[in-house]
Write a protein that holds these residues in place. Structure first.
Motif, PDB file in Angstrom:
ATOM      1  N   ALA A 110      39.943  40.758  54.606  1.00 18.49           N
ATOM      2  CA  ALA A 110      40.977  41.129  55.577  1.00 18.49           C
ATOM      3  C   ALA A 110      42.155  41.812  54.889  1.00 18.49           C
ATOM      4  N   LEU A 111      42.455  41.416  53.649  1.00 21.65           N
ATOM      5  CA  LEU A 111      43.554  42.052  52.902  1.00 21.65           C
ATOM      6  C   LEU A 111      43.285  43.534  52.642  1.00 21.65           C
ATOM      7  N   THR A 112      42.031  43.902  52.536  1.00 17.14           N
ATOM      8  CA  THR A 112      41.713  45.320  52.261  1.00 17.14           C
ATOM      9  C   THR A 112      42.074  46.227  53.434  1.00 17.14           C
ATOM     10  N   THR A 113      42.268  45.648  54.612  1.00 14.47           N
ATOM     11  CA  THR A 113      42.634  46.462  55.781  1.00 14.47           C
ATOM     12  C   THR A 113      44.121  46.783  55.803  1.00 14.47           C
ATOM     13  N   LEU A 114      44.912  46.065  55.000  1.00 15.17           N
ATOM     14  CA  LEU A 114      46.360  46.299  54.972  1.00 15.17           C
ATOM     15  C   LEU A 114      46.682  47.548  54.138  1.00 15.17           C
ATOM     16  N   SER A 115      47.832  48.129  54.425  1.00 18.73           N
ATOM     17  CA  SER A 115      48.301  49.251  53.597  1.00 18.73           C
ATOM     18  C   SER A 115      48.626  48.712  52.206  1.00 18.73           C
ATOM     19  N   THR A 116      48.689  49.565  51.245  1.00 18.60           N
ATOM     20  CA  THR A 116      48.956  49.164  49.863  1.00 18.60           C
ATOM     21  C   THR A 116      50.302  48.450  49.748  1.00 18.60           C
ATOM     22  N   ASP A 117      51.335  48.961  50.406  1.00 18.71           N
ATOM     23  CA  ASP A 117      52.668  48.346  50.340  1.00 18.71           C
ATOM     24  C   ASP A 117      52.637  46.924  50.901  1.00 18.71           C
ATOM     25  N   SER A 148      60.713  42.397  55.462  1.00 15.02           N
ATOM     26  CA  SER A 148      60.166  43.201  56.555  1.00 15.02           C
ATOM     27  C   SER A 148      58.681  43.464  56.350  1.00 15.02           C
ATOM     28  N   ARG A 149      58.320  43.907  55.150  1.00  6.53           N
ATOM     29  CA  ARG A 149      56.909  44.202  54.871  1.00  6.53           C
ATOM     30  C   ARG A 149      56.045  42.939  54.972  1.00  6.53           C
ATOM     31  N   LEU A 150      56.593  41.832  54.502  1.00  6.03           N
ATOM     32  CA  LEU A 150      55.860  40.561  54.570  1.00  6.03           C
ATOM     33  C   LEU A 150      55.624  40.162  56.020  1.00  6.03           C
ATOM     34  N   HIS A 151      56.621  40.323  56.854  1.00  6.92           N
ATOM     35  CA  HIS A 151      56.502  40.000  58.275  1.00  6.92           C
ATOM     36  C   HIS A 151      55.383  40.826  58.925  1.00  6.92           C
ATOM     37  N   TYR A 152      55.432  42.127  58.747  1.00  3.79           N
ATOM     38  CA  TYR A 152      54.433  43.004  59.372  1.00  3.79           C
ATOM     39  C   TYR A 152      53.043  42.853  58.712  1.00  3.79           C
ATOM     40  N   ALA A 153      53.023  42.550  57.431  1.00  4.24           N
ATOM     41  CA  ALA A 153      51.749  42.350  56.735  1.00  4.24           C
ATOM     42  C   ALA A 153      51.043  41.110  57.267  1.00  4.24           C
ATOM     43  N   LEU A 154      51.802  40.056  57.497  1.00  2.69           N
ATOM     44  CA  LEU A 154      51.196  38.821  58.015  1.00  2.69           C
ATOM     45  C   LEU A 154      50.685  39.009  59.438  1.00  2.69           C
ATOM     46  N   ARG A 155      51.401  39.767  60.240  1.00  3.51           N
ATOM     47  CA  ARG A 155      50.925  40.067  61.600  1.00  3.51           C
ATOM     48  C   ARG A 155      49.628  40.857  61.545  1.00  3.51           C
ATOM     49  N   ALA A 156      49.561  41.853  60.681  1.00  2.00           N
ATOM     50  CA  ALA A 156      48.353  42.673  60.540  1.00  2.00           C
ATOM     51  C   ALA A 156      47.198  41.840  59.967  1.00  2.00           C
ATOM     52  N   LEU A 157      47.512  40.953  59.043  1.00  2.00           N
ATOM     53  CA  LEU A 157      46.494  40.091  58.451  1.00  2.00           C
ATOM     54  C   LEU A 157      45.920  39.130  59.492  1.00  2.00           C
ATOM     55  N   ARG A 158      46.788  38.583  60.317  1.00  5.64           N
ATOM     56  CA  ARG A 158      46.344  37.701  61.399  1.00  5.64           C
ATOM     57  C   ARG A 158      45.394  38.439  62.338  1.00  5.64           C
ATOM     58  N   LEU A 159      45.734  39.657  62.701  1.00  5.38           N
ATOM     59  CA  LEU A 159      44.894  40.467  63.571  1.00  5.38           C
ATOM     60  C   LEU A 159      43.548  40.768  62.902  1.00  5.38           C
ATOM     61  N   ALA A 160      43.565  41.094  61.610  1.00  4.17           N
ATOM     62  CA  ALA A 160      42.327  41.387  60.877  1.00  4.17           C
ATOM     63  C   ALA A 160      41.423  40.159  60.808  1.00  4.17           C
ATOM     64  N   LEU A 161      42.024  38.984  60.637  1.00  4.57           N
ATOM     65  CA  LEU A 161      41.233  37.748  60.603  1.00  4.57           C
ATOM     66  C   LEU A 161      40.652  37.426  61.981  1.00  4.57           C
ATOM     67  N   GLN A 162      41.418  37.663  63.024  1.00  6.78           N
ATOM     68  CA  GLN A 162      40.904  37.440  64.376  1.00  6.78           C
ATOM     69  C   GLN A 162      39.730  38.372  64.668  1.00  6.78           C
ATOM     70  N   GLU A 163      39.798  39.595  64.191  1.00  6.95           N
ATOM     71  CA  GLU A 163      38.684  40.526  64.369  1.00  6.95           C
ATOM     72  C   GLU A 163      37.430  40.050  63.647  1.00  6.95           C
ATOM     73  N   ARG A 164      37.601  39.225  62.608  1.00  2.00           N
ATOM     74  CA  ARG A 164      36.469  38.699  61.853  1.00  2.00           C
ATOM     75  C   ARG A 164      36.016  37.334  62.361  1.00  2.00           C
ATOM     76  N   GLY A 165      36.562  36.922  63.495  1.00  2.67           N
ATOM     77  CA  GLY A 165      36.117  35.668  64.113  1.00  2.67           C
ATOM     78  C   GLY A 165      36.916  34.447  63.779  1.00  2.67           C
ATOM     79  N   VAL A 166      37.981  34.594  63.004  1.00  2.00           N
ATOM     80  CA  VAL A 166      38.832  33.457  62.671  1.00  2.00           C
ATOM     81  C   VAL A 166      39.821  33.268  63.806  1.00  2.00           C
ATOM     82  N   THR A 167      39.890  32.048  64.329  1.00  3.26           N
ATOM     83  CA  THR A 167      40.841  31.761  65.413  1.00  3.26           C
ATOM     84  C   THR A 167      41.945  30.863  64.888  1.00  3.26           C
TER      85      THR A 167
END
Length: 168
Positions: A110-117, A148-167
């Motif tokens: 799921a981390l690979t889906t995040l931007s580098t920053d 700011s980046r940490l906030h948005y990164a965690l939101r994106a990570l949560r979404l990526a995990l949900q897409e992989r079936g993690v609830t």
């Protein structure tokens, strides 16, 4: 009558229990099992008062026959045929960390889906355990940007995990 039976049973026990126990140990080699057989033999004698009224030799023969039959019945039983005695306890199940490994694999994917920053901020803050100030110094960016980046990164990570079936 009850007191007479109890007295006869006590006498029967005192006279025959040690010899019965030695006989069963000789048959089986198991001292604990021998105690159980002697107890069951004497219980059966107690349930059959006519045995207690027999001559001493007849009662002794009956007791030894019952004890032998109990040993034979136990050895023929399914639990004896299917169970193997062991001096060592079986191994206790140990955590093989498979779940943790799979979780780490899932998060890494799921981390690979995040931007580098965003990925760099998450790695510094969570994997390396750095504070916001330390992360800002390491990445040479302001602390507010790290937050700011940490906030948005965690939101994106949560979404990526949900897409992989993690609830949640």
């Amino acid at each position: 009558m009850v007191d007479e039976q109890a007295q006869l049973l006590r006498t029967l026990h005192d006279e025959h229990a040690p010899a019965l126990w030695r006989y069963v140990v000789w048959l089986t080699g198991d001292r604990h099992f021998a105690e159980d057989v002697v107890q069951e033999t004497l219980m059966r004698a107690w349930r059959r008062p006519q045995v207690l009224d027999q001559s001493d030799h007849s009662a002794r023969s009956w007791l030894f026959t019952v004890a032998r039959n109990l040993v034979i019945d136990d050895r023929r039983s399914a639990h004896t045929r299917h169970e193997i005695a062991s001096e060592q306890l079986p191994e206790r199940p140990a955590d093989d960390d498979t779940d943790a490994l799979l979780d780490a694999w899932l998060v890494s994917d799921a981390l690979t889906t995040l931007s580098t920053d965003h990925r760099l901020v998450v790695i510094h803050a969570y994997y390396l355990g750095l504070s916001t100030a330390e992360t800002a110094r390491a990445l040479e960016i302001p602390e507010g940007t790290v937050k700011s980046r940490l906030h948005y990164a965690l939101r994106a990570l949560r979404l990526a995990l949900q897409e992989r079936g993690v609830t949640q």
